[in-house]
Design a protein around this motif. Structure first.
Motif, short mmCIF file in Angstrom:
data_model
loop_
_atom_site.label_atom_id
_atom_site.label_comp_id
_atom_site.label_asym_id
_atom_site.label_seq_id
_atom_site.Cartn_x
_atom_site.Cartn_y
_atom_site.Cartn_z
N LEU A 160 71.29 41.80 105.15
CA LEU A 160 72.74 41.38 104.59
C LEU A 160 72.83 42.25 103.51
O LEU A 160 71.78 42.50 102.65
CB LEU A 160 72.94 40.12 104.40
N THR A 161 73.98 42.96 103.20
CA THR A 161 74.39 43.34 101.69
C THR A 161 75.63 43.03 101.35
O THR A 161 76.41 42.52 102.07
CB THR A 161 74.10 44.96 101.72
N ALA A 162 75.80 43.27 99.98
CA ALA A 162 77.25 43.09 99.63
C ALA A 162 78.40 43.98 100.46
O ALA A 162 77.96 44.90 100.72
CB ALA A 162 77.24 43.39 98.17
N GLY A 163 79.58 43.89 100.50
CA GLY A 163 80.46 44.28 101.16
C GLY A 163 80.58 45.75 100.72
O GLY A 163 81.13 46.68 101.55
N GLN A 164 80.43 46.18 99.30
CA GLN A 164 80.69 47.51 98.92
C GLN A 164 79.51 48.46 99.25
O GLN A 164 79.56 49.51 99.13
CB GLN A 164 81.14 47.55 97.49
N ALA A 165 78.23 48.01 99.70
CA ALA A 165 77.07 48.77 99.85
C ALA A 165 77.27 49.31 101.06
O ALA A 165 78.21 49.61 101.90
CB ALA A 165 75.72 47.87 100.25
N ASP A 201 73.03 38.83 94.09
CA ASP A 201 74.44 38.75 94.33
C ASP A 201 74.95 37.84 95.40
O ASP A 201 75.95 37.97 95.89
CB ASP A 201 74.86 40.25 94.38
N HIS A 202 73.96 37.23 96.16
CA HIS A 202 74.35 36.49 97.39
C HIS A 202 75.04 37.05 98.50
O HIS A 202 75.62 36.57 99.16
CB HIS A 202 75.15 35.17 97.13
N ALA A 203 74.68 38.41 98.43
CA ALA A 203 75.35 39.37 99.26
C ALA A 203 76.62 39.39 99.58
O ALA A 203 77.34 39.32 100.78
CB ALA A 203 74.45 38.87 100.72
N VAL A 204 77.42 39.09 98.34
CA VAL A 204 78.82 39.09 98.49
C VAL A 204 79.26 40.06 97.49
O VAL A 204 78.94 40.21 96.26
CB VAL A 204 79.28 37.75 98.08
N GLY A 205 80.12 41.09 97.78
CA GLY A 205 80.73 42.08 96.93
C GLY A 205 82.15 42.19 97.28
O GLY A 205 82.70 41.79 98.08
N ARG A 206 82.72 43.03 96.25
CA ARG A 206 84.26 43.28 96.58
C ARG A 206 84.35 44.85 97.00
O ARG A 206 84.01 45.65 96.46
CB ARG A 206 84.99 43.13 95.08
N ALA A 251 73.23 33.55 100.93
CA ALA A 251 73.08 34.48 101.77
C ALA A 251 71.94 33.90 102.83
O ALA A 251 72.18 34.62 104.14
CB ALA A 251 72.72 35.76 101.26
N ILE A 252 71.09 33.46 102.38
CA ILE A 252 69.87 33.09 103.55
C ILE A 252 70.44 32.16 104.71
O ILE A 252 70.06 32.15 105.76
CB ILE A 252 68.80 32.58 102.86
N CYS A 253 71.35 31.34 104.10
CA CYS A 253 71.88 30.42 105.35
C CYS A 253 72.56 31.20 106.33
O CYS A 253 72.84 30.92 107.49
CB CYS A 253 72.74 29.21 104.71
N THR A 300 83.61 40.29 100.36
CA THR A 300 82.93 40.47 101.55
C THR A 300 81.42 40.55 101.70
O THR A 300 80.78 40.79 100.71
CB THR A 300 83.62 41.67 102.26
N THR A 301 81.07 40.52 102.96
CA THR A 301 79.60 40.49 103.17
C THR A 301 79.40 41.52 104.41
O THR A 301 80.21 41.43 105.33
CB THR A 301 78.65 39.26 103.47
N LYS A 302 78.36 42.18 104.16
CA LYS A 302 78.12 43.30 105.32
C LYS A 302 76.78 42.98 106.07
O LYS A 302 75.88 42.69 105.40
CB LYS A 302 77.91 44.72 104.74
N VAL A 303 76.75 42.81 107.34
CA VAL A 303 75.90 42.53 108.17
C VAL A 303 75.46 43.97 108.71
O VAL A 303 76.07 44.78 109.47
CB VAL A 303 76.28 41.55 109.26
N HIS A 304 74.17 44.20 108.80
CA HIS A 304 73.67 45.49 109.30
C HIS A 304 72.70 44.85 110.58
O HIS A 304 71.97 44.17 110.41
CB HIS A 304 72.63 46.08 108.26
N HIS A 305 72.85 45.69 111.67
CA HIS A 305 71.97 45.38 112.79
C HIS A 305 71.10 46.83 113.45
O HIS A 305 71.91 47.75 113.27
CB HIS A 305 73.02 44.87 113.87
N LEU A 306 70.33 46.52 113.56
CA LEU A 306 69.30 47.44 114.33
C LEU A 306 69.15 46.84 115.82
O LEU A 306 68.53 45.75 115.92
CB LEU A 306 68.00 47.83 113.70
#
Length: 298
Positions: free
Chosen positions: A161-166, A132-137, A275-277, A143-149
């Motif tokens: 990264l995940t899709a925005g709706q995750a 899904d190229h980490a793109v979602g609605r 998404a990898i870029c 949008t794309t969601k960036v997760h940080h620890l």
């Protein structure tokens, strides 16, 4: 210092030996690899198109190719891993970690690519492009969601990264699974933080049981609906989970870290198709933070 010199000499010295000197096995060595890195930083800091990269960095195609290959072969993740090991060796890593996510709106140039909607992103191998190229609605559109620890200072340890709706909650265990800081010298890699701080989105029975089983202190607030459900069950609902309200205030370091990350306009808005870029640029931003922290100790 010129406006195009984006790295101090101390920062560059920490990562110079960890980066390749050419774009491939058959490529011609760069006269100055530092220009390539600073060209990538300049592009994401300004949020411009690759074609608009100033000529001082050389041909934009060369800078883009260098970034694409660094993203695909996991070089930047290895650089970040080495910097984390060095920081841990000098006691610069605060192992009371915080977790959260932020949304980046996908520009139209990032969405004109065929993708399988509803497909989940690849959490185990960040170098593999998700379907899904980490793109979602989501509510904000595509949008794309960036997760940080992040550590106690707000510096990223693990990036996904995940899709925005995750949702946020399903990502905590994969993030903890990717946490691995090698020791310099003898000793096993460190994979277990002292504590995990998270907001109500990360409050679940499975997450609390996982942290308790690994002897990780959970500093996670309990939602009102979960508390009400537990109270309605009476003695069968069990005791309320432990919660350190004072320590929970330190969770804001992850929010401040996102604010710093989004000072790069190319990260605040996603312009990359792959998404990898885009993730590689987020990792490069984290590398800048850790080289700054390490250069302050020298």
């Amino acid at each position: 210092m010129s406006r195009f010199e984006l790295l101090s000499d101390a920062q560059w010295s920490l990562s110079e030996g960890l980066l390749p000197a050419r774009t491939g096995k058959q490529g011609r060595p760069f006269s100055d690899a530092r220009i390539m890195v600073e060209g990538i930083i300049y592009r994401y800091r300004c949020g411009i198109a690759w074609r608009d990269l100033p000529p001082v960095f050389g041909p934009w195609q060369t800078v883009w190719t260098w970034h694409r290959r660094l993203a695909g072969d996991g070089t930047l993740d290895r650089v970040l891993g080495v910097l984390l090991s060095q920081a841990d060796a000098v006691g610069r890593v605060d192992w009371s970690v915080s977790v959260d996510s932020t949304i980046a709106r996908a520009h139209q140039h990032a969405t004109n690519i065929t993708r399988l909607t509803g497909a989940s992103s690849n959490y185990t191998n960040p170098a593999v492009e998700p379907l899904d190229h980490a793109v979602g609605r989501s509510r904000g559109g595509l949008t794309t969601k960036v997760h940080h620890l992040v550590d106690g200072g707000g510096r990223p340890l693990v990036i996904a990264l995940t899709a925005g709706q995750a949702g946020d909650s399903p990502m905590l265990l994969p993030l903890l699974g990717q946490l691995r800081v090698e020791r310099i010298g003898r000793g096993r890699p460190r994979t277990r933080p002292d504590a995990v701080r998270g907001d109500k989105a990360y409050s679940s029975r499975a997450i609390r049981a996982h942290l308790r089983g690994r002897r990780i202190r959970a500093v996670i607030s309990e939602p009102a609906d979960q508390a009400g459900h537990r109270q309605r069950r009476g003695s069968r609902g069990g005791r309320p989970p432990g919660f350190d309200a004072v320590d929970y205030r330190n969770r804001n370091v992850v929010e401040r870290g996102f604010a710093i990350m989004k000072q790069w306009r190319g990260l605040a808005t996603r312009y990359d198709k792959l998404a990898i870029c885009y993730r590689a640029a987020v990792v490069l931003n984290a590398i800048i933070h850790w080289t700054t922290a390490l250069s302050d100790t020298t």
